[in-house]
Design an enzyme around this catalytic site. Structure first.
Site, short mmCIF file in Angstrom:
data_model
loop_
_atom_site.label_atom_id
_atom_site.label_comp_id
_atom_site.label_asym_id
_atom_site.label_seq_id
_atom_site.Cartn_x
_atom_site.Cartn_y
_atom_site.Cartn_z
N PHE A 204 -16.18 26.11 -30.74
CA PHE A 204 -16.56 27.53 -30.71
C PHE A 204 -18.06 27.74 -30.71
CE2 PHE A 204 -18.29 29.49 -34.57
CZ PHE A 204 -18.33 28.42 -35.44
N LYS A 205 -18.83 26.73 -31.12
CA LYS A 205 -20.26 26.95 -31.21
C LYS A 205 -20.90 27.23 -29.85
CE LYS A 205 -20.95 24.94 -35.67
NZ LYS A 205 -19.60 24.39 -35.93
#
Ligand SMILES: *Cc1c(COP(=O)(O)O)cnc(C)c1O
Length: 468
Positions: free
Chosen positions: A112-113
């Protein structure tokens, strides 16, 4: 919009000024002087917007010193189907009525980063090009931040990345993702100590203001305000996708480490998004779960090495932003608490009016251990045919424990299972499929340096590689 420090010792700055900085001069974190609040009419108008349009609505309220047309260009260039696999950017998968998984992991590093970091790369490039400046990014990672930062910054003009990671503590896949990058502006530094020591080294260098200025040191760690801002967008998108009108509520379960992702959810809620609960999920490193259950915040000296390694964090840096809101955004109170952390190793809000605010903010929590993770991955596969990564499994377990039956629960998928093959193999006896291009990544040549946890050696390493 102006930004100040949680500890009160920073003159007001603009979004662009804090964009390239790390910690505030006083050791605190940059926070906006207020949260912009969307009216009911504004929220209704945002319904039906695509990801890029929503990102503009939300981020333009914080990045008030970037001209609207420039910001639109940057967002349109960042949030593409080419980078994120589909034009939805963060698609929802429904497992059962009122039970959903939000796919945040379709960017280049499968975690998700990327959602925030891909934007950060373009924002940095924009801001640096404006002043013809250069930036040396110093960061610490226990896995996903490092690769996301490196993939966002590789080949970018005027930028170098110095990324610290705990030697031998990341999965072979994560290690390969980072260490196989051959771009000359990327420096991987494996530190012979746990992640918290890496983070302390980054803080120590950032707190040396002369060194920081001389070598133009910046950061991309999750304390970066622009990253938190970028992460608020998918809470809005998901809420609108799952509701018909703004009288409905949605809860989110968030696998947490440095508290950046769930902090973004908290901010979305403060901006008027009707979120019911934000459920903070931890693994065996359960400092945050302890706080939300008891009011005591006590970072541990030892970090446990677990099978959801990106959550192996005992000092959650973004937590300071949340506590700032708990104490009524009073920097004096916040500073006192962090001084107590320094001297006594903990603080206790249980018998204070501040702790009651946790409920008002809708925050609940839960913790998992390895057996829970395996059981959750198994159950989800058996019941829904869905292969879930171990971090997401931590999120789901805490989410199911804390949810209200009639409110949709969204579990944030923070990584793809392909990044954690060993654990999936243990749980399901199968190897998760890897996306194209990642098949033999572990056998490619790796490029990294090893350093002990010594600040002086890190400074020397940087100084030797940055021409003045
Ligand atoms: C970084 C990360 C987390 C923790 O997110 P925070 O914003 O630090 O709380 C959880 N899961 C994965 C896979 C991550 O990479």
């Amino acid at each position: 919009m102006k930004y100040t420090s949680t500890r009160g010792g920073m003159a007001a700055k603009s979004f662009t000024e804090i964009l390239l900085g790390g910690l505030a001069e006083d050791g605190g974190l940059a926070v906006p002087d207020h949260y912009p609040v969307f009216s009911a009419a504004e929220l209704a108008a945002m319904r039906g917007m695509n990801y890029r349009e929503l990102a503009f609505e939300v981020i333009s309220r914080f990045a008030t010193d970037i001209p609207a047309e420039d910001l639109k260009t940057i967002l349109n260039k960042t949030y593409t189907a080419a980078a994120f696999g589909s034009d939805v950017i963060t698609p929802i998968k429904t497992l059962a009525p009122n039970l959903h998984v939000l796919g945040l992991s379709n960017g280049p590093t499968l975690a998700f980063k990327d959602v925030a970091m891909q934007l950060l790369g373009n924002l940095f490039e924009y801001a640096l090009a404006k002043d013809g400046a250069t930036l040396n990014i110093l960061g610490g990672t226990s896995g996903d931040t490092g690769s996301a930062a490196e993939y966002a910054m590789r080949g970018k003009r005027g930028i170098r990345v110095f990324m610290l990671s705990p030697l031998g503590k990341m999965s072979p896949f994560q290690t390969a993702q980072m260490f196989t990058l051959q771009d000359p502006n990327i420096f991987n530094i494996a530190v012979t100590a746990p992640f918290d020591a890496c983070q302390d080294m980054v803080k120590a260098v950032s707190n040396d203001l002369d060194f920081k200025a001389k070598y133009q040191i910046g950061t991309v760690n999750s304390i970066n305000w622009a990253r938190v801002t970028a992460q608020t967008v998918y809470y809005f998108q998901t809420y609108f996708a799952l509701t018909e009108n703004n009288s409905q509520k949605v809860s989110f379960a968030v696998p947490s480490g440095n508290f950046g992702n769930v902090c973004a959810g908290h901010i979305a809620r403060q901006m008027g998004l009707p979120i019911a609960k934000l459920i903070v999920a931890t693994n065996e490193n359960d400092v945050l779960d302890e706080f939300f259950k008891t009011g005591i915040y006590r970072p541990r000296a030892e970090t446990m090495h677990t099978t959801s390694p990106s959550m192996d964090i005992t000092k959650a840096s973004n937590f300071e932003r949340f506590v700032y809101d708990l104490v009524g955004r009073d920097p004096k109170v916040l500073k006192g608490l962090w001084q107590q952390l320094e001297t006594e190793g903990y603080f206790d809000l249980n018998d204070t009016p501040y702790f009651a605010k946790v409920q008002e903010f809708g925050v609940a929590s839960g913790a998992s251990n390895h057996a829970d993770r395996i059981a959750t991955i198994r159950r989800v596969y058996q019941e829904y045919g869905f292969v879930m990564d171990p971090h997401t499994a931590d999120g789901l377990k805490a989410g199911l424990e804390n949810r209200d039956a009639d409110i949709p629960l969204v579990c944030l998928e923070t990584a793809l299972p392909a990044k954690f093959e060993e654990t999936i193999q243990e749980a399901l006896g199968i190897t998760p499929t890897r996306p194209a291009g990642y098949e033999n990544i572990e056998s490619l040549p790796q490029r990294f340096d090893v350093l002990p946890p010594e600040v002086a050696q890190l400074k020397a390493f940087i100084a030797a590689r940055v021409p003045l």
